[in-house]
Design an enzyme around this catalytic site. Structure first.
Site, short mmCIF file in Angstrom:
data_model
loop_
_atom_site.label_atom_id
_atom_site.label_comp_id
_atom_site.label_asym_id
_atom_site.label_seq_id
_atom_site.Cartn_x
_atom_site.Cartn_y
_atom_site.Cartn_z
N SER A 92 0.83 -1.21 0.00
CA SER A 92 0.00 0.00 0.00
C SER A 92 0.86 1.25 0.00
CB SER A 92 -0.87 0.05 1.26
OG SER A 92 -1.81 -0.97 1.24
N HIS A 111 -2.10 -3.42 -6.88
CA HIS A 111 -2.67 -2.98 -5.61
C HIS A 111 -4.17 -3.20 -5.58
CE1 HIS A 111 -3.40 0.38 -2.50
NE2 HIS A 111 -2.99 -0.71 -1.88
N GLU A 163 -5.04 -1.08 -8.83
CA GLU A 163 -4.05 -0.12 -9.37
C GLU A 163 -2.86 -0.93 -9.88
OE1 GLU A 163 -4.79 3.82 -6.55
OE2 GLU A 163 -3.53 2.21 -5.78
N ASN A 223 -4.60 5.81 -2.05
CA ASN A 223 -4.11 6.07 -0.70
C ASN A 223 -3.52 7.46 -0.53
OD1 ASN A 223 -4.93 3.74 0.43
ND2 ASN A 223 -3.02 2.63 0.13
N1 LIG Z 1 -5.39 -4.30 4.67
C1 LIG Z 1 -5.71 -3.59 3.58
O1 LIG Z 1 -6.79 -3.00 3.49
C2 LIG Z 1 -4.75 -3.54 2.43
C3 LIG Z 1 -5.20 -3.01 1.19
C4 LIG Z 1 -4.33 -3.02 0.10
C5 LIG Z 1 -3.03 -3.48 0.27
N2 LIG Z 1 -2.62 -3.97 1.47
C6 LIG Z 1 -1.25 -4.48 1.55
O2 LIG Z 1 -1.31 -5.89 1.46
C7 LIG Z 1 -0.26 -6.48 2.24
C8 LIG Z 1 -0.86 -7.45 3.24
O3 LIG Z 1 -1.79 -6.75 4.04
P1 LIG Z 1 -2.88 -7.55 4.91
O4 LIG Z 1 -3.80 -6.53 5.43
O5 LIG Z 1 -3.41 -8.70 4.15
O6 LIG Z 1 -1.96 -8.08 6.12
P2 LIG Z 1 -2.29 -9.28 7.12
O7 LIG Z 1 -1.53 -8.99 8.37
O8 LIG Z 1 -3.74 -9.53 7.25
O9 LIG Z 1 -1.65 -10.57 6.39
C9 LIG Z 1 -0.28 -10.70 6.13
C10 LIG Z 1 0.01 -12.19 6.07
O10 LIG Z 1 1.34 -12.36 5.57
C11 LIG Z 1 1.92 -13.42 6.30
N3 LIG Z 1 3.38 -13.27 6.17
C12 LIG Z 1 4.19 -12.37 6.76
N4 LIG Z 1 5.46 -12.56 6.36
C13 LIG Z 1 5.44 -13.61 5.51
C14 LIG Z 1 6.44 -14.29 4.75
N5 LIG Z 1 7.71 -13.93 4.80
N6 LIG Z 1 6.05 -15.34 3.96
C15 LIG Z 1 4.76 -15.71 3.88
N7 LIG Z 1 3.78 -15.10 4.58
C16 LIG Z 1 4.12 -14.07 5.37
C17 LIG Z 1 1.40 -13.27 7.72
O11 LIG Z 1 1.50 -14.48 8.43
C18 LIG Z 1 -0.04 -12.86 7.45
O12 LIG Z 1 -0.91 -13.98 7.37
C19 LIG Z 1 0.50 -5.31 2.86
O13 LIG Z 1 1.58 -5.01 2.04
C20 LIG Z 1 -0.52 -4.17 2.84
O14 LIG Z 1 0.09 -2.90 2.79
C21 LIG Z 1 -3.45 -4.00 2.55
#
Ligand SMILES: NC(=O)c1ccc[n+]([C@@H]2O[C@H](COP(=O)([O-])OP(=O)(O)OC[C@H]3O[C@@H](n4cnc5c(N)ncnc54)[C@H](O)[C@@H]3O)[C@@H](O)[C@H]2O)c1
Length: 440
Positions: A275, A296, A308, A346
């Site tokens: 993000s 994204h 995106e 964002n």
């Molecule tokens: N939450 C949102 O609304 C949103 C929206 C768009 C983008 N994002 C982006 O998406 C990504 C994930 O966000 P999220 O909200 O799903 O996070 P989350 O915390 O819900 O999930 C992340 C997952 O990644 C796993 N993980 C961490 N390190 C790892 C590794 N080395 N190998 C394999 N798995 C691993 C964790 O165990 C966890 O299950 C981030 O980069 C975030 O910025 C989030």
């Protein structure tokens, strides 16, 4: 002239956009601490690597040979065609075989020297020069041809089975792709699959309201297209696209992609769902900057139509087109954006969310009234506090902290005490049962 690296100033100083004159004024320099980007004609560090292995040679996984298309990739696709699932491979460390260093093994025709040349004596200087030219030419054309091809994505590896990764895996599987979902432990993966099943049930109920049997079939077919693994490197050998959705931390993402770069097939496109991080900084951990972009998605992925597609100065047009097509195949609406902080949504949304918290922190209005006001007055489907809880407060804090680090004087990027307090207390929003609101 084509630039390969975004103006480093633009990334560290958001106001730079107004002082730079566009791409022409960008500096053709590597980012601090990064290798020179994959410029075909430039002094790419990979091309300058000695063409001969060190005495004793290095160990390389047997399956990193990439030209022509790797056998495992073909077998994976054959399995797909025959309806069989490619079983997750055993940990790659156990599959190592003696051979040249991984980077050299990518170009087997030149990287596997005859034993006479490799271990006894170093090559005479002229021969070393000629071979280096050969390596340069083969590696350049190999990379260039991979970059020139538009990929029709069929097999997707999603890394991270959290909020976003589970959603991406679900949507990809529901639209006919074969998916491997990767996370750190079996427990997390069991939870991810359970979340996917719950979400799919809602989709099926709505989509097949008149025909529950078809809904059941849709569910079992979709779930059957998703396999899981705890070892990303062991499953990327036959994938067309890796979508990373792990923790928002540059170092962790870099380590992951650097490792996967050695095991993924030459044609495989890497995409990050970050993000807030610069896609170029993540791509620079790999040797495939031309096949690296941002993808994204928005939360909840099954419902949100937007994707995106982020094109860095090094992303090839074909990679960009492949990802745009893939997004459309998922039923999404892709929009294009350069690798600029916050991309489109964002960059506009986060300052709005933080301003809402400040309004509440000052006691100007209650969070309930702020939410109501923005829903009824601005026509937003969710109020800012509902949205903050939905997104995850840790994610918003991370974005804000990153921007504050880049531009500490910008009043929009100042830390928020209530946000910090909730994150410290592990009240991260809906995913933990409490954030600004309680969900139990
Ligand atoms: N939450 C949102 O609304 C949103 C929206 C768009 C983008 N994002 C982006 O998406 C990504 C994930 O966000 P999220 O909200 O799903 O996070 P989350 O915390 O819900 O999930 C992340 C997952 O990644 C796993 N993980 C961490 N390190 C790892 C590794 N080395 N190998 C394999 N798995 C691993 C964790 O165990 C966890 O299950 C981030 O980069 C975030 O910025 C989030």
């Amino acid at each position: 002239m084509v630039s390969f690296v975004a103006c480093p100033k633009a990334w560290t100083d958001l106001r730079c956009a107004s002082t730079c004159k566009g791409n022409e004024s960008w500096t053709l320099l590597p980012l601090p601490g990064q290798p020179f980007p994959g410029n075909r004609w430039g002094p790419d560090s990979r091309f300058r690597r000695p063409a001969f292995p060190r005495a004793g040679g290095g160990a390389a996984p047997a399956h990193v040979s990439l030209s022509p298309a790797p056998k495992r990739a073909r077998r994976g696709r054959a399995n797909e065609r025959s309806g069989r699932e490619s079983p997750p491979r055993p940990p790659v460390t156990s599959r190592r075989a003696p051979g040249p260093a991984p980077e050299l093994a990518r170009y087997p025709s030149v990287a596997a020297p005859s034993p006479r040349v490799s271990s006894r004596s170093p090559p005479p200087p002229v021969m070393a020069f000629v071979t280096r030219q050969f390596v340069r030419s083969v590696s350049s054309s190999s990379t260039a041809s991979a970059a020139a091809k538009k990929i029709v994505v069929k097999h997707v590896t999603v890394i991270g089975g959290g909020l976003m990764g589970a959603g991406i895996a679900q949507v990809a599987a529901a639209t006919g792709h074969t998916v491997v979902l990767v996370d750190q432990s079996e427990d997390i993966l069991v939870k991810s699959k359970r979340n996917i099943e719950e979400s799919l049930r809602k989709v099926a109920k709505k989509k097949f309201a008149e025909n529950p049997k078809a809904g059941d079939e849709f569910m079992s077919k979709t779930l059957g297209s998703i396999s899981t693994s705890t070892d990303a490197a062991a499953v990327v050998h036959s994938t067309d696209l890796v979508v990373e959705a792990i923790v928002e931390n540059l170092k962790v993402k870099n380590e992951l992609f650097k490792r996967l770069d050695k095991f993924a097939a030459e044609h495989t496109i890497f995409a990050s769902n970050t993000s807030s991080l610069q896609i170029t900084s993540i791509a620079n951990a790999t040797t495939r900057q031309d096949r690296f972009a941002g993808l994204h998605f928005f939360n909840p992925v099954p419902m949100m139509k937007l994707v995106e597609v982020i094109k860095t100065p090094m992303t090839s047009q074909k990679t960009f087109e492949s990802l745009t097509d893939f997004s459309k195949a998922l039923g999404k609406h892709p929009v294009a954006c350069k690798d600029t902080p916050g991309f489109i949504v964002n960059r506009l949304l986060v300052p709005y969310l933080i301003e809402s918290i400040r309004l509440y922190e000052r006691g100007d209005a209650s969070k309930e009234d702020i939410d109501t006001a923005m829903k009824l007055g601005a026509g937003y489907p969710m109020g800012p506090f509902e949205l903050l809880d939905y997104v995850g407060l840790d994610t918003t804090k991370f974005i804000l902290d990153g921007w504050h680090e880049m531009d500490a004087k910008n009043p929009l990027f100042q830390p928020s005490s209530s946000l910090n307090k909730l994150v410290t207390e592990k009240k991260l929003g809906k995913k933990t049962g409490e954030g600004f609101y309680k969900y139990k």
